[in-house]
Scaffold this active site. Structure first.
Site, short mmCIF file in Angstrom:
data_model
loop_
_atom_site.label_atom_id
_atom_site.label_comp_id
_atom_site.label_asym_id
_atom_site.label_seq_id
_atom_site.Cartn_x
_atom_site.Cartn_y
_atom_site.Cartn_z
N GLY A 30 0.80 -1.22 0.00
CA GLY A 30 0.00 0.00 0.00
C GLY A 30 0.84 1.27 0.00
O GLY A 30 2.03 1.22 -0.30
N ALA A 31 0.18 2.39 0.35
CA ALA A 31 0.79 3.73 0.19
C ALA A 31 1.29 3.82 -1.26
O ALA A 31 2.46 4.07 -1.53
CB ALA A 31 1.91 3.97 1.19
N LEU A 32 0.34 3.60 -2.16
CA LEU A 32 0.68 3.40 -3.56
C LEU A 32 1.17 4.67 -4.24
O LEU A 32 0.81 5.79 -3.88
CB LEU A 32 -0.54 2.85 -4.31
N HIS A 33 2.03 4.45 -5.24
CA HIS A 33 2.57 5.54 -6.05
C HIS A 33 2.65 5.06 -7.50
O HIS A 33 2.28 3.92 -7.80
CB HIS A 33 3.94 5.99 -5.52
N HIS A 36 3.97 1.50 -8.29
CA HIS A 36 3.00 0.41 -8.14
C HIS A 36 2.03 0.39 -9.32
O HIS A 36 1.70 -0.67 -9.85
CB HIS A 36 2.17 0.60 -6.85
N GLY A 146 8.79 -5.31 -8.70
CA GLY A 146 9.62 -4.19 -9.13
C GLY A 146 11.10 -4.45 -8.90
O GLY A 146 11.49 -4.98 -7.86
N GLN A 147 11.89 -4.04 -9.88
CA GLN A 147 13.35 -4.18 -9.78
C GLN A 147 13.92 -3.31 -8.66
O GLN A 147 15.04 -3.52 -8.21
CB GLN A 147 13.99 -3.80 -11.12
N LYS A 148 13.14 -2.34 -8.23
CA LYS A 148 13.58 -1.49 -7.10
C LYS A 148 14.01 -2.36 -5.93
O LYS A 148 14.96 -2.05 -5.22
CB LYS A 148 12.42 -0.58 -6.73
N MET A 183 10.88 5.96 -6.75
CA MET A 183 9.60 6.10 -6.03
C MET A 183 9.53 5.03 -4.95
O MET A 183 9.91 3.88 -5.16
CB MET A 183 8.44 5.93 -6.99
P1 AMP Z 1 5.87 -2.44 -1.76
O1 AMP Z 1 4.49 -1.90 -1.58
O2 AMP Z 1 6.96 -1.47 -1.42
O3 AMP Z 1 6.05 -3.80 -1.12
O4 AMP Z 1 6.04 -2.69 -3.31
C1 AMP Z 1 5.14 -3.51 -4.03
C2 AMP Z 1 5.76 -3.82 -5.37
O5 AMP Z 1 5.97 -2.61 -6.09
C3 AMP Z 1 7.13 -4.52 -5.24
O6 AMP Z 1 7.25 -5.50 -6.23
C4 AMP Z 1 8.08 -3.37 -5.48
O7 AMP Z 1 9.33 -3.77 -5.97
C5 AMP Z 1 7.32 -2.55 -6.51
N1 AMP Z 1 7.81 -1.18 -6.52
C6 AMP Z 1 8.00 -0.37 -5.45
N2 AMP Z 1 8.53 0.80 -5.82
C7 AMP Z 1 8.70 0.72 -7.16
C8 AMP Z 1 9.22 1.61 -8.15
N3 AMP Z 1 9.70 2.81 -7.82
N4 AMP Z 1 9.23 1.19 -9.43
C9 AMP Z 1 8.78 -0.03 -9.78
N5 AMP Z 1 8.27 -0.92 -8.90
C10 AMP Z 1 8.24 -0.54 -7.61
#
Ligand code: AMP
Length: 281
Positions: A30-33, A36, A146-148, A183
């Site tokens: 969550g706290a989507l951007h 996501h 995400g590759q992040k 992000m």
């Molecule tokens: P999170 O909510 O941080 O667990 O992220 C959920 C998914 O979104 C994971 O697969 C992350 O790698 C991906 N993600 C997070 N930030 C980015 C970004 N800036 N660019 C691409 N994918 C992202």
């Protein structure tokens, strides 16, 4: 967009899908951007239906304060998901995902002993657990990551291989702000001054890549990276490694044609940021 909190609701939903339907899955906290949403848009292009989960997974946090302060913005998140055509939002409670304490642990071997695994004890066990549970509940044909979170991508690849999950993984390049900052949900916790400094992290990664490609020694590049960021008192480099993309083990010498990952975690004030750059040497 449908909103489910119970696995039984997902089950019922699957029953009425045509047998040819493919399920795309985007697990998030969550706290989507926009990062996501890029994953969701891609899932939309490649699959019949897209399920996004939002679950702040307690077992992957080694720091209770980080868990408590993790941003939760469900209202805005569901609007954003709706706007990109997400079909289902799965929003389980902690007690639904963990009805009883988990006794099984996952061991990813050498992969979890480096980088994030080294500094966040138990983190990948928690990630592996929750992703396994979610894969069982959502039964995706394609799952998007995400590759992040580069090391997480390799951990999930290993999980899928070792536990024979019948799905395809798609790894999506890191989405960045216009100033280069990757992000992240944690960015919204940065103060205004910290936010202004934050793009220096990406700049330091780019400089490191240039230095390596100009033939500088790995150790010198590492020292320069830290010295550069430490000119600002707010930065504290936790690690910066030059690694092989196959297993994320550190390399001391890059060879021509080798795919290299520059992987880092830094504190900016009390906010921990991670980032990476992948390139062919
Ligand atoms: P999170 O909510 O941080 O667990 O992220 C959920 C998914 O979104 C994971 O697969 C992350 O790698 C991906 N993600 C997070 N930030 C980015 C970004 N800036 N660019 C691409 N994918 C992202």
């Amino acid at each position: 967009m449908l909103l489910f909190t119970q696995p039984a609701e997902l089950k019922q939903y699957f029953r009425q899908l045509p047998p040819t339907a493919t399920i795309g899955f985007v697990p998030t906290m969550g706290a989507l951007h926009e990062g996501h949403l890029t994953l969701v848009r891609l899932a939309k292009q490649q699959c019949t239906v897209v399920i996004c989960s939002i679950f702040v997974n307690p077992t992957q946090f080694n720091n209770p304060e980080d868990l408590a302060k993790y941003p939760r913005t469900i209202e805005a998140d569901s609007q954003m998901l709706e706007s990109v055509g997400c079909d289902v939002l799965f929003l389980p409670e902690v007690t639904t995902m963990y009805p009883t304490p988990v006794r099984t642990t996952l061991d990813f071997g050498d992969l979890e002993k480096v980088l994030e695994g080294k500094f966040r004890a138990g983190h990948f066990n928690g990630v592996g657990l929750v992703v396994s549970k979610l894969f069982h509940l959502v039964k995706p044909d394609v799952a998007f990551f995400g590759q992040k979170d580069l090391q997480q991508c390799l951990i999930i690849k290993q999980l899928v291989r070792d536990y024979s999950f019948d799905l395809k993984l798609v790894i999506v390049p890191t989405m960045r702000e216009t100033d280069g900052l990757a992000m992240s949900s944690r960015n919204r916790r940065l103060t205004k001054a910290q936010r202004q400094l934050a793009p220096q992290l990406y700049k330091a990664l780019q400089t490191a890549q240039t230095e390596l490609q100009n033939g500088q020694a790995v150790q010198t590049v590492q020292e320069n990276f830290t010295t550069y960021l430490h000119q600002w008192a707010a930065f504290r480099v936790e690690y910066f490694e030059v690694a092989n993309t196959l297993d994320l083990q550190s390399v001391m010498h890059c060879t021509h044609g080798q795919e290299i990952a520059l992987v880092t975690a830094v504190f900016l004030g009390e906010i921990r940021l991670i980032d990476n750059l992948v390139f062919t040497f």
